[in-house]
Write a protein that holds these residues in place. Structure first.
Motif, PDB file in Angstrom:
ATOM      1  N   ASP A  74       0.584  -0.634  -0.288  1.00  0.00           N
ATOM      2  CA  ASP A  74       0.155  -0.059   0.244  1.00  0.00           C
ATOM      3  C   ASP A  74       0.933   0.944   0.138  1.00  0.00           C
ATOM      4  OD1 ASP A  74       1.312   0.570   2.494  1.00  0.00           O
ATOM      5  OD2 ASP A  74      -0.739   0.014   3.865  1.00  0.00           O
ATOM      6  N   GLU A  75       0.369   2.611   0.085  1.00  0.00           N
ATOM      7  CA  GLU A  75       1.066   3.798  -0.165  1.00  0.00           C
ATOM      8  C   GLU A  75       1.879   4.130   0.901  1.00  0.00           C
ATOM      9  OE1 GLU A  75      -1.046   6.961  -3.067  1.00  0.00           O
ATOM     10  OE2 GLU A  75      -2.819   6.169  -0.780  1.00  0.00           O
ATOM     11  N   ALA A  76       1.706   3.420   2.014  1.00  0.00           N
ATOM     12  CA  ALA A  76       2.352   3.672   3.684  1.00  0.00           C
ATOM     13  C   ALA A  76       3.286   2.522   3.252  1.00  0.00           C
ATOM     14  CB  ALA A  76       1.557   3.481   4.805  1.00  0.00           C
ATOM     15  N   GLY A  77       3.757   1.693   2.342  1.00  0.00           N
ATOM     16  CA  GLY A  77       5.343   0.519   2.552  1.00  0.00           C
ATOM     17  C   GLY A  77       4.840  -0.349   3.129  1.00  0.00           C
ATOM     18  N   THR A  78       3.035  -0.933   3.751  1.00  0.00           N
ATOM     19  CA  THR A  78       2.914  -2.033   4.455  1.00  0.00           C
ATOM     20  C   THR A  78       3.244  -3.432   2.883  1.00  0.00           C
ATOM     21  OG1 THR A  78       2.375  -0.702   6.031  1.00  0.00           O
ATOM     22  CG2 THR A  78       1.893  -3.097   6.156  1.00  0.00           C
ATOM     23  N   ALA A  79       3.100  -4.604   3.755  1.00  0.00           N
ATOM     24  CA  ALA A  79       3.206  -4.834   2.928  1.00  0.00           C
ATOM     25  C   ALA A  79       1.691  -5.706   3.085  1.00  0.00           C
ATOM     26  CB  ALA A  79       3.659  -5.732   2.065  1.00  0.00           C
ATOM     27  N   LEU A  80       0.665  -6.379   1.896  1.00  0.00           N
ATOM     28  CA  LEU A  80      -0.810  -6.524   2.007  1.00  0.00           C
ATOM     29  C   LEU A  80      -0.796  -8.390   1.699  1.00  0.00           C
ATOM     30  CD1 LEU A  80      -2.736  -3.796  -0.021  1.00  0.00           C
ATOM     31  CD2 LEU A  80      -2.318  -3.919   2.753  1.00  0.00           C
ATOM     32  N   GLY A  81      -0.079  -8.147   0.544  1.00  0.00           N
ATOM     33  CA  GLY A  81      -0.013  -9.983   0.202  1.00  0.00           C
ATOM     34  C   GLY A  81       1.422 -10.654  -0.512  1.00  0.00           C
ATOM     35  N   THR A  82       1.081 -11.762  -0.054  1.00  0.00           N
ATOM     36  CA  THR A  82       2.074 -11.964  -2.281  1.00  0.00           C
ATOM     37  C   THR A  82       1.220 -13.037  -2.205  1.00  0.00           C
ATOM     38  OG1 THR A  82       4.059 -12.832  -2.492  1.00  0.00           O
ATOM     39  CG2 THR A  82       3.194 -13.766  -0.117  1.00  0.00           C
ATOM     40  N   THR A  83       1.249 -13.246  -3.969  1.00  0.00           N
ATOM     41  CA  THR A  83       0.835 -14.820  -4.476  1.00  0.00           C
ATOM     42  C   THR A  83       2.196 -16.280  -5.061  1.00  0.00           C
ATOM     43  OG1 THR A  83      -0.739 -13.209  -5.366  1.00  0.00           O
ATOM     44  CG2 THR A  83      -0.515 -15.308  -6.718  1.00  0.00           C
ATOM     45  N   VAL A  84       2.440 -16.641  -5.170  1.00  0.00           N
ATOM     46  CA  VAL A  84       3.525 -17.950  -5.563  1.00  0.00           C
ATOM     47  C   VAL A  84       2.499 -18.227  -6.903  1.00  0.00           C
ATOM     48  CG1 VAL A  84       4.960 -19.670  -5.309  1.00  0.00           C
ATOM     49  CG2 VAL A  84       4.891 -17.301  -3.328  1.00  0.00           C
TER      50      VAL A  84
END
Length: 147
Positions: free
Chosen positions: A53-63
């Motif tokens: 997100d804009e704050a630099g927080t990772a929301l999730g990941t896809t493999v």
């Protein structure tokens, strides 16, 4: 195998995303700006992405990994929202269609479309009745930043 890997390999790089997310409880759409980064993993046999997100927080990941016996196997993780989705993907040339199941058992389908070198669209759909009907859960417009 190079042709199959190109399905998601074409997304490697950084993308600016205009995101619209539907809240099923409130029946409202919210909008946000995201950064979506894709890169090769497992010696080039897979692709992983991270949404931030804009704050630099990772929301999730896809493999995403290519399995010669079964095709693309895809898993999305979003620990903050307790989301875990397992899908398979099919490259149809001008679009990629994914189908799977969320951790709560509801079916989902995700579609990459309007894929060009510098942009693409992503839409997520969910069903509350085992695929009889679908509701639009998320829409993303992505613009390439880097390769």
């Amino acid at each position: 195998m190079a042709v199959e890997l190109a399905a998601f390999g074409r997304f490697v790089g950084d993308w600016r995303v205009q995101n619209a997310l539907y809240n099923e409880s409130t029946r409202q759409w919210s909008e946000s700006a995201l950064l979506w980064t894709f890169d090769w993993i497992i010696a080039g046999r897979g692709i992983q992405d991270v949404l931030v997100d804009e704050a630099g927080t990772a929301l999730g990941t896809t493999v995403r990994t290519w399995d010669e016996r079964a095709g693309w196997r895809v898993v999305w993780f979003c620990p903050r929202a307790a989301e875990h989705v397992v899908l398979t993907a099919h490259d149809l040339g001008d679009r990629i269609e994914l189908a799977g199941v969320q951790a709560d058992g509801r079916p989902v389908k995700w579609i990459f479309s309007a894929i060009l070198a510098d942009r693409f669209t992503w839409d997520g759909w969910c069903s509350n009745d085992d695929g009889e009907t679908w509701w639009h859960e998320q829409h993303m417009e992505a613009q390439r930043l880097t390769r």
